[in-house]
Design a protein around this motif. Structure first.
Motif, PDB file in Angstrom:
ATOM      1  N   UNK A 148       0.463   2.075  -9.776  1.00  0.00           N
ATOM      2  CA  UNK A 148      -0.091   1.007 -10.111  1.00  0.00           C
ATOM      3  C   UNK A 148      -0.402   0.069  -9.000  1.00  0.00           C
ATOM      4  N   UNK A 149      -0.494   0.679  -7.611  1.00  0.00           N
ATOM      5  CA  UNK A 149      -0.699   0.008  -6.413  1.00  0.00           C
ATOM      6  C   UNK A 149      -1.797   0.791  -5.791  1.00  0.00           C
ATOM      7  N   UNK A 150      -2.533  -0.072  -4.684  1.00  0.00           N
ATOM      8  CA  UNK A 150      -3.348   0.932  -3.655  1.00  0.00           C
ATOM      9  C   UNK A 150      -2.770   1.909  -3.180  1.00  0.00           C
ATOM     10  N   UNK A 201      -8.144   8.893   2.630  1.00  0.00           N
ATOM     11  CA  UNK A 201      -8.603   8.519   1.353  1.00  0.00           C
ATOM     12  C   UNK A 201      -8.081   6.919   0.792  1.00  0.00           C
ATOM     13  N   UNK A 202      -8.526   6.192   0.315  1.00  0.00           N
ATOM     14  CA  UNK A 202      -7.907   4.995  -0.135  1.00  0.00           C
ATOM     15  C   UNK A 202      -8.243   4.917  -1.785  1.00  0.00           C
ATOM     16  N   UNK A 203      -7.135   4.665  -2.555  1.00  0.00           N
ATOM     17  CA  UNK A 203      -7.469   4.861  -3.973  1.00  0.00           C
ATOM     18  C   UNK A 203      -6.898   3.486  -4.447  1.00  0.00           C
ATOM     19  N   UNK A 204      -7.478   3.105  -5.726  1.00  0.00           N
ATOM     20  CA  UNK A 204      -7.002   1.867  -6.632  1.00  0.00           C
ATOM     21  C   UNK A 204      -6.517   2.592  -7.824  1.00  0.00           C
ATOM     22  N   UNK A 217      -5.304   9.374  -5.353  1.00  0.00           N
ATOM     23  CA  UNK A 217      -5.593   8.981  -6.806  1.00  0.00           C
ATOM     24  C   UNK A 217      -4.247   9.188  -7.508  1.00  0.00           C
ATOM     25  N   UNK A 218      -3.676  10.298  -7.318  1.00  0.00           N
ATOM     26  CA  UNK A 218      -2.475  10.534  -8.052  1.00  0.00           C
ATOM     27  C   UNK A 218      -1.296   9.300  -7.705  1.00  0.00           C
ATOM     28  N   UNK A 248       0.699  -1.333   0.164  1.00  0.00           N
ATOM     29  CA  UNK A 248       0.020   0.027   0.017  1.00  0.00           C
ATOM     30  C   UNK A 248       1.113   1.118   0.193  1.00  0.00           C
ATOM     31  N   UNK A 249       0.627   2.170  -0.878  1.00  0.00           N
ATOM     32  CA  UNK A 249       1.525   3.325  -0.842  1.00  0.00           C
ATOM     33  C   UNK A 249       1.035   4.241  -0.153  1.00  0.00           C
ATOM     34  N   UNK A 250       1.709   4.864   0.793  1.00  0.00           N
ATOM     35  CA  UNK A 250       1.268   5.775   1.831  1.00  0.00           C
ATOM     36  C   UNK A 250       1.550   7.197   1.110  1.00  0.00           C
ATOM     37  N   UNK A 251       0.908   7.803   0.584  1.00  0.00           N
ATOM     38  CA  UNK A 251       0.999   9.014  -0.379  1.00  0.00           C
ATOM     39  C   UNK A 251       1.272  10.290   0.481  1.00  0.00           C
TER      40      UNK A 251
END
Ligand code: IMP
Length: 209
Positions: free
Chosen positions: A77-79, A139-142, A70-71, A19-22
């Motif tokens: 390519x990961x959540x 926010x969790x984005x795919x 989202x970005x 999971x990417x932590x943005x």
């Protein structure tokens, strides 16, 4: 959430894995890693992946969290998970709100930011209430563009002068409802049990894990 037919739509679940932590804030990434580790989630920071930080052009906490998540999901390519948070003072029409970090200026001077909040409240006159709350949007984005958002909140009042050296940001001038000490005077574990961030994470864990 309801679908177009008026029925309940299931929230998308986060599968164990990366999971990417943005966020480019190492402290935030570590805290999130600790919270999600027990669920088999492997956090990867946006900084490690060399992802750029998008401009926060939204007008709400949720919009900013969603655009960051989202970005990151699109580029990696990961959540991805992003957060946006801030202090909302009712008598200041919601200021500093989504601009909470910016009120501290380029030097990230929160003594200045707290003073600006207090001066603005004082300028409203003696009848202005001191009610305030912190908000945390997650926010969790795919990568396919799907996004789920969760909002946490803690209510309190603005106190002056600032009290306590714990926490960060506006903690020394925020006293949560039902307590007689500020977040700045509170043990970190006590704050983490009742904070806006804890509230948002509890909602995320319940819905998405
Ligand atoms: P961001 O979510 O990284 O954009 O930062 C929002 C800003 O809100 C932070 O720089 C802090 O000033 C403030 N803030 C958010 N959460 C807290 C908190 O728990 N305590 C004190 N200040 C906070």
């Amino acid at each position: 959430m309801t679908d177009n037919w008026g029925g309940e739509q299931a929230m998308r679940k986060l599968e164990p894995g990366k999971l990417v932590i943005a966020s480019h804030n190492a402290g935030k990434v570590r805290e999130i890693a600790e919270l999600l580790g027990p669920y088999g989630i492997e956090p990867v920071s946006a900084g490690t992946l060399g992802l750029p930080e998008p401009e926060e052009t939204g007008t709400t906490f949720i919009a900013n969290a969603e655009l960051k998540a989202l970005a990151a999901a699109d580029l990696s390519g990961l959540p991805a998970l992003a957060d946006d948070s801030g202090l909302v003072v009712e008598a200041l029409n919601g200021d500093p709100g989504i601009y909470s970090a910016r009120w501290a200026g380029p030097d990230k001077d929160f003594n200045l930011a707290m003073k600006l909040v207090w001066d603005a409240l004082t300028a409203k006159g003696p009848d202005a209430g001191h009610d305030a709350h912190f908000i945390c949007a997650l926010a969790l984005a795919w990568p396919d563009g799907h996004v789920e958002a969760f909002e946490g909140r803690v209510d309190g009042t603005i106190v002056w002068p600032p009290r306590g050296g714990n926490g960060f940001g506006y903690d020394p001038v925020f006293q949560p409802l039902g307590h007689d000490i500020s977040f700045g005077e509170m043990e970190p574990a006590a704050k983490h049990k009742m904070s806006h961030r804890a509230d948002a994470f509890a909602k995320l864990v319940q819905a998405a894990l």
